[in-house]
Enzyme design. Structure first.
Site, PDB file in Angstrom:
ATOM      1  CG  ASN A 157      -2.225  -0.648   0.994  1.00  0.00           C
ATOM      2  OD1 ASN A 157      -2.694  -0.706  -0.141  1.00  0.00           O
ATOM      3  ND2 ASN A 157      -2.828  -1.155   2.059  1.00  0.00           N
ATOM      4  CB  SER A 205      -7.937  -4.443  -2.712  1.00  0.00           C
ATOM      5  OG  SER A 205      -8.973  -4.569  -1.757  1.00  0.00           O
ATOM      6  CE  LYS A 210      -5.887  -1.767  -1.626  1.00  0.00           C
ATOM      7  NZ  LYS A 210      -5.340  -1.597  -0.380  1.00  0.00           N
ATOM      8  CG  HIS A 216      -9.948  -0.180  -2.768  1.00  0.00           C
ATOM      9  ND1 HIS A 216      -9.596  -0.596  -1.496  1.00  0.00           N
ATOM     10  CD2 HIS A 216     -10.751  -1.151  -3.253  1.00  0.00           C
ATOM     11  CE1 HIS A 216     -10.157  -1.755  -1.239  1.00  0.00           C
ATOM     12  NE2 HIS A 216     -10.877  -2.123  -2.285  1.00  0.00           N
ATOM     13  CG  ASN A 217      -7.073   1.110   1.199  1.00  0.00           C
ATOM     14  OD1 ASN A 217      -7.483   0.323   0.335  1.00  0.00           O
ATOM     15  ND2 ASN A 217      -6.095   0.810   2.011  1.00  0.00           N
ATOM     16  CD  GLU A 224     -10.547  -0.933   3.139  1.00  0.00           C
ATOM     17  OE1 GLU A 224     -10.225  -1.538   2.101  1.00  0.00           O
ATOM     18  OE2 GLU A 224      -9.760  -0.802   4.106  1.00  0.00           O
ATOM     19  CE1 TYR A 225      -8.642   3.487   5.834  1.00  0.00           C
ATOM     20  CE2 TYR A 225      -8.793   5.379   7.278  1.00  0.00           C
ATOM     21  CZ  TYR A 225      -8.076   4.320   6.775  1.00  0.00           C
ATOM     22  OH  TYR A 225      -6.804   4.099   7.209  1.00  0.00           O
TER      23      TYR A 225
END
Ligand code: 6PG
Length: 633
Positions: free
Chosen positions: A274, A300, A355, A358-359, A362-363
């Site tokens: 990451n 991921s 990515k 993406h995170n 996600e959070y």
């Protein structure tokens, strides 16, 4: 189930007279695989030309090379094989291995002009004018990736060397056996790839990690395990393909420096951590100067995804990517059309940027679920009942995160719900932080992501929360007035806002950095394998084919309008009853903001002009003139 090893085509190349057929036949006997002499496949026109001592040109070779490529493609479906072919130029080799790049191995038989001329002239019925041989040497482009064999060596030694160097070296290296590295190594091995694995040796802390790991898993029985870098690197075929699965940041740089002295030109490093996209860009440039290819690949899926098929977001040099594409696509998750959830994202660090976003998404998705569970709890549901409610939402709001949260609420430890025993301080490894920084730098309002990040930060002030709770919480909060259905609608509403913001950030970065990103493809590779896979993401694949702004999509517009009243009601109820739901609230406020025709920014502009003479523009003034007012009369 471990797949069989992939069949290979061994191409033996070199100028006329270097011994391709002799070595090819010997190797074929030794390995018990068929041998084909490329010269037997020339069309008649070529044979005539050659027998008249006329050199073939590129046009003559074209159809011949295609025939050999067809032969190779058919053969690898059944068995490995050996093909002898002069293949002097890179473009000839590109035709030969078209569609089977990753199953092709190359051996170059190398000798001096004089030595080969002597050999040719001593062969009965085989006289080659020196000029013709010279012309072959002139056009020969020796491939750095081929195994170079000195034809002065005895044939037995040559065969032994080929077997040692080509047949016993690995095609892919996995560096770093943490949780993700281990799963990816097993995934590669399960897919029939010959791999080498490495983990560092730290006395008393990390000892024999690779060897022990190999021993624990049947699929790794043919993998080569190392804890010394030189051994690991030398065990790989060139150009080497090494995937780094190490901690992002300093460790990645240290590992690159450790590897560099052992690498050769054109080797390929893939950073699957990451990493920060700006660091990836720097590493890409640094390694480019050293003629090493660098691919920053977001990965991921967590431990299970990495093992069974993660979502992979690679970026960097496209030509280098093509050399590892087959490996990454093979180990990646497959979407509903069985296409790999791995696609070349773009140049520089765009893969790691994606990515990172993406995170960020996600959070916010995680935080929304956490908030929703707080609301359901407020509605009187115990963890089992919350799990049931979440489960009943699957038909409308299915996602990986919804499913794991359902399981989390069911889990018991000693007859008690485990989730209720977990300390309420949320950790983070930095990607949500970077997403928020990138949003601020790019001027994109990723308010839900930022709010989710700050919620984690607030959670960390545990002692202060306890202390202030005593002062500020007057009574137990009362039950809010909302139904399960309204909570679901509020949740779905907020998720649409979250995805709007995440993709907006990607779109803005794409235009700022000229990455030319394909939003639909990005959504597609997030439909399986990754943490934010969901039915909403599946819908977005189609939506992004039509528009980059999901709020203008007719179906989503209808849904947003339908869910908005519930979202407003739930958020108001939470505010009135002291329930902490910042991301749900942010979602409602964001739609208010982005749909407000005349916002309050006029006041901000006036204030800026008042104290700082920053000037302002006026409505209905097409000249875009800047005005300044002396605000104090
Ligand atoms: C994934 C996850 C993965 C990891 C996060 C956790 O896509 O597989 O995002 O990368 O779980 O790094 O991040 P935090 O520790 O910051 O929550």
């Amino acid at each position: 189930m471990k797949k069989d090893k992939l069949n290979k085509v061994i191409f033996i190349l070199g100028v006329s007279g270097c011994g391709k057929s002799t070595i090819g036949k010997l190797l074929s006997q030794d390995l018990n695989i068929p041998f084909f002499d490329g010269d037997d496949f020339h069309p008649e026109g070529n044979i005539k030309k050659m027998s008249n001592g006329i050199a073939l040109n590129d046009d003559d070779r074209q159809s011949w090379l295609i025939t050999l490529n067809d032969l190779a493609k058919k053969q690898v479906l059944r068995n490995s094989c050996i093909i002898a072919c002069s293949a002097l130029k890179e473009k000839y080799r590109n035709i030969l291995c078209n569609f089977i790049e990753n199953q092709s191995k190359w051996i170059h038989l190398s000798g001096t002009f004089n030595h080969i001329l002597e050999r040719l002239n001593s062969r009965a019925n085989h006289f080659m004018p020196a000029e013709l041989l010279k012309s072959q040497f002139d056009i020969l482009e020796i491939p750095a990736y081929a195994l170079q064999i000195d034809i002065n060596l005895k044939p037995e030694i040559i065969i032994q060397t080929i077997k040692e160097k080509l047949m016993t070296t690995s095609e892919f290296g996995l560096f770093g056996l943490g949780v993700m590295g281990k799963s990816l190594a097993r995934n590669l091995a399960n897919n029939g790839f010959e791999i080498s694995i490495f983990n560092r040796h730290v006395k008393g802390v990390e000892e024999n990690i690779a060897i022990n790991f190999k021993a624990e898993h049947k699929e790794l029985s043919t993998a080569k395990a190392f804890d010394d870098i030189a051994g690991f690197v030398n065990s790989l075929q060139q150009p080497r393909k090494i995937m780094l699965m190490v901690n992002a940041g300093k460790t990645t740089d240290i590992v690159i420096e450790d590897l560099l002295p052992h690498l050769a030109e054109n080797d390929i490093l893939i950073d699957g951590g990451n990493s920060n996209y700006l660091e990836t860009k720097k590493r890409f440039e640094y390694l480019k100067n050293k003629k090493i290819h660098f691919i920053g690949a977001g990965v991921s899926g967590g431990e299970e995804g990495a093992l069974k098929g993660p979502s992979i977001m690679p970026s960097g040099d496209l030509e280098a990517y093509k050399k590892v594409q087959f490996y990454l696509e093979t180990i990646a998750a497959k979407d509903k059309n069985n296409l790999p959830c791995c696609v070349y994202i773009g140049s520089e660090g765009s893969g790691h940027f994606i990515k990172m976003v993406h995170n960020g998404i996600e959070y916010a998705e995680m935080q929304l679920l956490a908030e929703v569970c707080t609301i359901l709890e407020n509605l009187g549901q115990n963890p089992d009942e919350i799990a049931n409610t979440l489960e009943s939402w699957k038909s409308t709001a299915d996602s990986y995160l919804l499913n794991i949260t359902t399981s989390i609420f069911r889990k018991k430890e000693n007859d008690e719900w485990l989730v209720k025993k977990i300390l309420d301080k949320a950790g983070n490894k930095g990607t949500g932080n970077w997403t928020t920084i990138a949003s601020a730098e790019l001027g994109v309002p990723s308010t839900l992501i930022a709010s989710a990040l700050f919620s984690r930060y607030i959670s960390f002030y545990k002692d202060e929360r306890i202390e202030l709770n005593k002062k500020y919480t007057e009574s137990k909060s009362s039950t809010i007035n909302a139904t399960n259905k309204e909570v679901l609608e509020a949740y779905q509403f907020a998720r649409i806002m979250n995805h709007y913001q995440g993709f907006k950030l990607i779109e803005e970065a794409s235009s700022k950095f000229s990455w030319n990103l394909n939003l639909s493809e990005i959504a597609r590779i997030w439909t399986a394998g990754c943490i934010i896979k969901s039915t909403l993401m599946q819908d977005l694949v189609g939506v992004f084919k039509e528009t980059t702004n999901i709020l203008t999509n007719l179906t989503l517009e209808t849904i947003v309008k339908q869910y908005r009243p519930a979202a407003k009601k739930v958020v108001s109820e939470c505010v009135l009853n002291d329930l902490t739901t910042p991301v749900l609230t942010e979602a409602v406020q964001f739609l208010n903001g982005i749909t407000t025709e005349y916002s309050s920014a006029n006041v901000i502009q006036a204030q800026r002009d008042f104290f700082g003479a920053h000037t302002y523009q006026k409505l209905n003034d097409a000249s875009s003139k800047n005005y300044h007012t002396n605000w104090i009369e």
